[in-house]
Scaffold this motif. Structure first.
Motif, short mmCIF file in Angstrom:
data_model
loop_
_atom_site.label_atom_id
_atom_site.label_comp_id
_atom_site.label_asym_id
_atom_site.label_seq_id
_atom_site.Cartn_x
_atom_site.Cartn_y
_atom_site.Cartn_z
N ARG A 1 -15.77 21.11 5.41
CA ARG A 1 -14.50 20.56 5.92
C ARG A 1 -13.98 19.39 5.10
N PHE A 2 -12.69 19.41 4.83
CA PHE A 2 -12.03 18.25 4.24
C PHE A 2 -11.70 17.27 5.37
N ILE A 3 -11.79 15.97 5.08
CA ILE A 3 -11.38 14.98 6.09
C ILE A 3 -10.19 14.18 5.55
N HIS A 4 -9.35 13.73 6.47
CA HIS A 4 -8.19 12.91 6.09
C HIS A 4 -8.65 11.60 5.47
N ARG A 5 -7.96 11.18 4.43
CA ARG A 5 -8.21 9.87 3.84
C ARG A 5 -6.88 9.26 3.43
N SER A 6 -6.82 7.93 3.47
CA SER A 6 -5.66 7.26 2.90
C SER A 6 -5.87 7.13 1.40
N SER A 7 -4.82 6.72 0.69
CA SER A 7 -4.89 6.69 -0.77
C SER A 7 -4.15 5.47 -1.31
N LEU A 8 -4.78 4.80 -2.27
CA LEU A 8 -4.17 3.64 -2.94
C LEU A 8 -3.94 4.02 -4.40
N TYR A 9 -2.67 3.95 -4.81
CA TYR A 9 -2.30 4.29 -6.20
C TYR A 9 -1.78 2.98 -6.81
N TYR A 10 -2.65 2.28 -7.59
CA TYR A 10 -2.25 0.95 -8.03
C TYR A 10 -1.68 0.95 -9.45
N ALA A 11 -0.87 -0.08 -9.73
CA ALA A 11 -0.34 -0.28 -11.08
C ALA A 11 -1.45 -0.89 -11.92
N SER A 12 -1.76 -0.26 -13.03
CA SER A 12 -2.87 -0.74 -13.87
C SER A 12 -2.49 -2.01 -14.61
N THR A 13 -1.18 -2.18 -14.90
CA THR A 13 -0.71 -3.36 -15.64
C THR A 13 0.58 -3.87 -14.98
N GLU A 14 0.96 -5.11 -15.34
CA GLU A 14 2.23 -5.67 -14.86
C GLU A 14 3.39 -4.75 -15.25
N GLU A 15 3.34 -4.23 -16.50
CA GLU A 15 4.44 -3.37 -16.99
C GLU A 15 4.59 -2.11 -16.15
N ASP A 16 3.47 -1.59 -15.64
CA ASP A 16 3.53 -0.35 -14.86
C ASP A 16 4.10 -0.57 -13.45
N THR A 17 4.17 -1.84 -13.02
CA THR A 17 4.58 -2.12 -11.64
C THR A 17 6.00 -1.63 -11.39
N ARG A 18 6.86 -1.85 -12.38
CA ARG A 18 8.27 -1.47 -12.20
C ARG A 18 8.41 0.05 -11.98
N SER A 19 7.73 0.86 -12.81
CA SER A 19 7.87 2.32 -12.65
C SER A 19 7.19 2.80 -11.36
N LEU A 20 6.10 2.11 -10.97
CA LEU A 20 5.43 2.51 -9.72
C LEU A 20 6.32 2.16 -8.52
N TYR A 21 7.00 1.02 -8.61
CA TYR A 21 7.89 0.62 -7.51
C TYR A 21 9.08 1.59 -7.41
N GLU A 22 9.56 2.02 -8.56
CA GLU A 22 10.64 3.02 -8.58
C GLU A 22 10.14 4.33 -7.94
N GLU A 23 8.89 4.68 -8.25
CA GLU A 23 8.29 5.89 -7.67
C GLU A 23 8.20 5.75 -6.14
N TYR A 24 7.82 4.57 -5.70
CA TYR A 24 7.75 4.31 -4.25
C TYR A 24 9.11 4.60 -3.61
N HIS A 25 10.18 4.09 -4.23
CA HIS A 25 11.53 4.31 -3.68
C HIS A 25 11.92 5.78 -3.73
N THR A 26 11.54 6.47 -4.80
CA THR A 26 11.86 7.91 -4.88
C THR A 26 11.14 8.65 -3.75
N LEU A 27 9.86 8.35 -3.57
CA LEU A 27 9.09 9.04 -2.52
C LEU A 27 9.68 8.75 -1.14
N ARG A 28 10.07 7.49 -0.91
CA ARG A 28 10.68 7.12 0.39
C ARG A 28 11.99 7.88 0.60
N LYS A 29 12.78 7.94 -0.46
CA LYS A 29 14.09 8.60 -0.37
C LYS A 29 13.94 10.03 0.14
N TYR A 30 12.87 10.70 -0.30
CA TYR A 30 12.67 12.09 0.11
C TYR A 30 11.67 12.21 1.26
#
Ligand SMILES: Cc1cc2nc3c(=O)[nH]c(=O)nc-3n(C[C@H](O)[C@H](O)[C@H](O)COP(=O)(O)OP(=O)(O)OC[C@H]3O[C@@H](n4cnc5c(N)ncnc54)[C@H](O)[C@@H]3O)c2cc1C
Length: 412
Positions: A122-151
């Motif tokens: 059996r698979f069990i439910h788990r939460s997931s943390l997808y972190y920005a590896s660098t300061e530069e990646d934070t902007r694209s990850l934050y944009e991804e967060y907004h895209t995911l929320r939008k849909y």
């Protein structure tokens, strides 16, 4: 035979299910559908075909679940190696969002399906943390967060302070959600195979498909001294499928995994969630039911086109160091298992699913990428539908012959 992996695997030794051993093929036979390959892809096809009442035979040249499935770390995610934002840029909004939706549904279906099997499967439910590896990646990850929320994907944004409150490491930002799962892929496949057999599927191990003769209404498959005549054939042959035909846009690398000894406590690991990052290749981590930590990554090109059999020893040590860096309080932890494996990916981030002009009456399942299991379920459902006579025009999107812009093929 391609060397798919080497090392010491965790799955067979921890929480081992009562694994059945199946015979090699002893006589010629015929069936509606022949499945070649007894990994996750073949096992899901066998299970779903049996549910649809289609008479099926499954063969594997090794033993069940001993191909790439044995190297699989058992994470199920709807978020893919390619971000939704990037997929929208490549394929357009509608198909990209629909693909992410398919993946989300597939995670839920895999969990539900696994709960009809034995406990270890059996698979069990788990939460997931997808972190920005660098300061530069934070902007694209934050944009991804907004895209995911939008849909309407159920994600939260965690800033550096919140991450630091819940983990011992410092990262500039992360997407957090509750829609992931973890399991034991080896036990899952054995559970699926047992269920498929109980519904009439015949399973043969140590039986290799070595040649094909394509007739008007059937395919004759040579397997050692015997022949299997089938109306349809599913190639669920994993990364070795590249030996039958070369998928444009597929490529093979090597990936590594290290599993620790059991850990005393996980107080510094919020909800024992899955963890991964924006760097490519990415590191990823999970915990196991017997309280170990599994960390994977450090992918690199296959040297000379082949897996280096001893390289997992070095990469396992490096993974242990990376783990100590993230969780300094766990510095006393040692490695209990480590392995290296061939890992297949596709350049556009989509799996390859469907037919091939040189293999009439045949279907291919090539769930390449970090979400291979999710892709295998999507493929198994599509192919089962088509064999059962239900049209699946969306299969065209995953075509083996696709160019780099397959979006136009996806219409409702
Ligand atoms: C290190 C690593 C970690 C991974 N982690 C994850 C993860 O966390 N989550 C996830 O979703 N995916 C993950 N994956 C991907 C996942 O492992 C694969 O997508 C999945 O195992 C593929 O299953 P499969 O059934 O297609 O292939 P396989 O498991 O390789 O099965 C194919 C089978 O076909 C058989 N076969 C081949 N040729 C023939 C022939 N001619 N005749 C008969 N039999 C044949 C082989 O013996 C084999 O058993 C990971 C992969 C790696 C390498």
């Amino acid at each position: 035979m391609m060397k798919l992996h080497s090392g010491n695997f965790a799955w067979q030794e921890t929480n081992l299910p009562d694994t059945a051993l199946y015979p090699a093929l002893q006589q010629s036979l015929s069936c509606d559908c022949l499945i070649i390959g007894g990994g996750i892809s073949g096992a899901l096809c066998a299970y779903l075909l049996a549910e649809s009442g289609i008479n099926a035979v499954l063969i594997d040249k090794r033993t069940i679940a001993s191909g790439s499935t044995l190297a699989n770390t058992g994470l199920l995610q709807f978020t893919n190696d390619k971000m939704l934002t990037a997929m929208i840029h490549t394929f357009g909004e509608e198909p990209a969002v629909r693909f992410y939706g398919m993946c989300r549904e597939a995670v839920d279906k895999l969990i539900r399906l696994s709960h009809s099997l034995g406990e270890e499967a059996r698979f069990i439910h788990r939460s997931s943390l997808y972190y920005a590896s660098t300061e530069e990646d934070t902007r694209s990850l934050y944009e991804e967060y907004h895209t995911l929320r939008k849909y309407r994907f159920p994600v939260e944004w965690w800033d550096a302070a919140l991450i630091a409150e819940r983990f011992p490491f410092h990262k500039p930002g992360a997407i957090f959600h509750h829609a992931s799962a973890e399991g034991n892929p080896f036990a899952f496949v054995h559970g699926l195979i047992e269920a498929a057999i109980s519904r009439g599927v015949a399973v043969f191990e140590n039986t290799e498909a070595t040649g094909f003769d394509f007739r008007e209404h059937s395919v004759l498959c040579r397997a050692g001294k015997h022949m299997i005549q089938a109306k349809h054939v599913i190639f669920a042959t994993g990364y070795e499928t590249q030996q039958f035909h070369k998928a444009k846009g597929a490529y093979l690398t090597s990936s590594y995994v290290m599993v620790t000894e059991p850990v005393r406590q996980f107080n510094d690991w919020f909800e024992r969630c899955l963890i991964w990052e924006t760097a490519r290749p990415y590191l990823y981590l999970r915990t196991t039911p017997d309280n170990r930590i599994m960390i994977g990554g450090l992918d690199e090109p296959l040297s000379g086109g082949k897996l280096d059999k001893a390289r997992y020893l070095h990469q396992g040590e490096q993974l242990l160091k990376r783990l100590h860096g993230l969780f300094p309080d766990k510095r006393e932890l040692k490695a209990a298992y480590a392995w290296g494996a061939v890992f297949g990916q596709s350049r556009d981030g989509l799996p390859f699913i469907g037919t091939h002009p040189e293999y009439p009456r045949c279907y291919f399942v090539e769930g390449y990428g970090g979400n291979g299991t999710v892709y295998s379920l999507i493929a198994a459902e599509m192919i089962t539908d088509v064999i059962a006579g239900k049209a699946r025009p969306d299969m065209e999107w995953f075509s083996l012959q696709r160019s780099s812009k397959p979006a136009s093929a996806v219409k409702r």
